[in-house]
Design a protein around this motif. Structure first.
Motif, PDB file in Angstrom:
ATOM      1  N   ASP A  73       0.832  -1.200   0.000  1.00  0.00           N
ATOM      2  CA  ASP A  73       0.000   0.000   0.000  1.00  0.00           C
ATOM      3  C   ASP A  73       0.868   1.251   0.000  1.00  0.00           C
ATOM      4  O   ASP A  73       2.057   1.209   0.329  1.00  0.00           O
ATOM      5  N   ASP A  83      -9.023  16.196  -6.609  1.00  0.00           N
ATOM      6  CA  ASP A  83     -10.431  16.005  -6.955  1.00  0.00           C
ATOM      7  C   ASP A  83     -11.184  17.316  -6.714  1.00  0.00           C
ATOM      8  O   ASP A  83     -11.376  17.722  -5.560  1.00  0.00           O
ATOM      9  N   GLN A 158       2.179  12.490  -7.511  1.00  0.00           N
ATOM     10  CA  GLN A 158       1.412  12.125  -8.699  1.00  0.00           C
ATOM     11  C   GLN A 158       1.975  10.861  -9.347  1.00  0.00           C
ATOM     12  O   GLN A 158       1.233   9.979  -9.788  1.00  0.00           O
ATOM     13  N   VAL A 161       1.097   7.866  -7.053  1.00  0.00           N
ATOM     14  CA  VAL A 161      -0.328   7.522  -7.101  1.00  0.00           C
ATOM     15  C   VAL A 161      -0.648   6.766  -8.390  1.00  0.00           C
ATOM     16  O   VAL A 161      -1.393   5.776  -8.381  1.00  0.00           O
ATOM     17  N   LYS A 162      -0.099   7.234  -9.496  1.00  0.00           N
ATOM     18  CA  LYS A 162      -0.321   6.552 -10.770  1.00  0.00           C
ATOM     19  C   LYS A 162       0.237   5.130 -10.734  1.00  0.00           C
ATOM     20  O   LYS A 162      -0.422   4.176 -11.178  1.00  0.00           O
ATOM     21  N   ALA A 164       0.718   3.316  -8.094  1.00  0.00           N
ATOM     22  CA  ALA A 164      -0.088   2.516  -7.173  1.00  0.00           C
ATOM     23  C   ALA A 164      -1.353   2.015  -7.857  1.00  0.00           C
ATOM     24  O   ALA A 164      -1.770   0.860  -7.676  1.00  0.00           O
ATOM     25  N   ALA A 165      -1.980   2.881  -8.654  1.00  0.00           N
ATOM     26  CA  ALA A 165      -3.192   2.482  -9.369  1.00  0.00           C
ATOM     27  C   ALA A 165      -2.891   1.377 -10.379  1.00  0.00           C
ATOM     28  O   ALA A 165      -3.676   0.425 -10.540  1.00  0.00           O
ATOM     29  N   GLU A 166      -1.768   1.503 -11.053  1.00  0.00           N
ATOM     30  CA  GLU A 166      -1.405   0.515 -12.069  1.00  0.00           C
ATOM     31  C   GLU A 166      -1.103  -0.854 -11.471  1.00  0.00           C
ATOM     32  O   GLU A 166      -1.280  -1.873 -12.139  1.00  0.00           O
ATOM     33  N   THR A 167      -0.645  -0.864 -10.226  1.00  0.00           N
ATOM     34  CA  THR A 167      -0.259  -2.129  -9.589  1.00  0.00           C
ATOM     35  C   THR A 167      -1.252  -2.587  -8.526  1.00  0.00           C
ATOM     36  O   THR A 167      -1.004  -3.580  -7.834  1.00  0.00           O
ATOM     37  N   GLY A 168      -2.369  -1.871  -8.386  1.00  0.00           N
ATOM     38  CA  GLY A 168      -3.413  -2.307  -7.465  1.00  0.00           C
ATOM     39  C   GLY A 168      -3.106  -2.100  -5.996  1.00  0.00           C
ATOM     40  O   GLY A 168      -3.684  -2.768  -5.137  1.00  0.00           O
ATOM     41  N   LYS A 169      -2.224  -1.162  -5.694  1.00  0.00           N
ATOM     42  CA  LYS A 169      -1.907  -0.890  -4.287  1.00  0.00           C
ATOM     43  C   LYS A 169      -3.008  -0.037  -3.652  1.00  0.00           C
ATOM     44  O   LYS A 169      -3.525   0.896  -4.286  1.00  0.00           O
ATOM     45  N   LYS A 171      -4.491   2.906  -1.241  1.00  0.00           N
ATOM     46  CA  LYS A 171      -4.017   4.237  -0.867  1.00  0.00           C
ATOM     47  C   LYS A 171      -4.619   4.627   0.474  1.00  0.00           C
ATOM     48  O   LYS A 171      -5.802   4.460   0.715  1.00  0.00           O
TER      49      LYS A 171
END
Length: 296
Positions: A73, A83, A158, A161-162, A164-169, A171
């Motif tokens: 994570d 956002d 940034q 975060v990108k 992490a999203a690509e690897t499914g971690k 947040k």
């Protein structure tokens, strides 16, 4: 000096709105500092960040990438700062004061300077008048950074975060966006006005000084980082130092102790100013009996 508070404060508030950042490094090979805390079944990596960078900045290293890859994570200061649905209501609530024009709070000379900078960054003077000093300061501080070629989308958070999203971690966050905004919104009126005046002086010094500051980050020079982020604010503004650094670092250390009591590997990324100096997160962890080790 208040300008040093200004540099530090912008890092704390990074990402709250597109203007809330400070920055940067050139395209050089970098090895920023990385620490870890461990127990028998847990490892938490601690990484100090810079929030806006030139797109060609090279800061990732095999050491950092391996630590991130092994983590399940990612924990940041806040989540959701990019956002508009989250941030716009908070900025409207805490950042605007239409009843009391900004010029009446900082005087005509300072406001003229601010208006010139605002126009250069595409902000009309009438919009500037409705801003509270803290929001004007953070907004104006971004103009020379963007003009010099820095991009908020290239900031460390940034990128992480990108990834992490690509690897499914998963947040996580140490604070909420509202908490971070209120660190500025709750400043005493005089200090808030001085914060803006210091920003105007800081902008005039140019981007070169920012480059020098971030060069220390890129080289992992924690002594220089302490000098830039911590020392003068601690000496000149102890109350603000206590609020913006010490108390938050204490809170984060407590959260990290709880996290360490679990199991697994995690990656924690926070502003670099929190990981240097005598009251750093690592120092607060030491008071809790947890040793942070720099990864060499």
């Amino acid at each position: 000096m208040l300008r040093d508070l200004n540099r530090h404060a912008r890092r704390l508030c990074a990402g709250l709105i597109s203007a809330m950042a400070l920055a940067v490094a050139g395209p050089a090979l970098a090895e920023p500092a990385l620490w870890a805390i461990k127990d028998k079944d847990s490892t938490i990596y601690l990484f100090g960040t810079i929030h806006v960078l030139r797109p060609d900045t090279q800061w990732r290293s095999a050491k950092i990438d391996q630590a991130f890859k092994s983590s399940a994570d990612l924990t940041l200061e806040i989540v959701g700062a990019d956002d508009p649905a989250v941030m716009q209501p908070l900025v409207l609530k805490y950042g605007l004061d239409p009843a009391k024009p900004l010029s009446s709070k900082i005087g005509p000379e300072a406001f003229k300077h601010a208006a010139e900078l605002a126009q250069g960054g595409g902000v009309p003077p009438q919009a500037l008048e409705t801003m509270r000093p803290w929001l004007a300061a953070i907004s104006l501080s971004m103009a020379p950074v963007i003009k010099a070629g820095y991009d908020p989308k290239s900031g460390v958070e940034q990128v992480l975060v990108k990834a992490a999203a690509e690897t499914g971690k998963a947040k996580n966050a140490l604070e909420t966006p509202e908490q971070q905004i209120r660190f500025f919104a709750d400043l005493p009126p005089k200090t808030e006005a001085d914060f803006l005046r210091a920003t105007l002086d800081d902008v005039d010094e140019g981007v070169a000084k920012i480059d020098k500051m971030v060069a220390a980050w890129a080289a992992g020079d924690v002594a220089e980082l302490e000098k830039e982020f911590v020392s003068e604010m601690k000496g000149d503004y102890p109350e603000l130092y206590e609020l913006l650094l010490v108390k938050r670092n204490q809170d984060w250390a407590s959260q990290l102790k709880t996290k360490l009591a679990g199991s697994g590997v995690s990656f924690v990324a926070v502003g670099s100013g929190h990981l240097v100096g005598p009251d750093s997160v690592q120092a607060q962890l030491a008071k809790l009996g947890i040793k942070a080790q720099r990864i060499e």
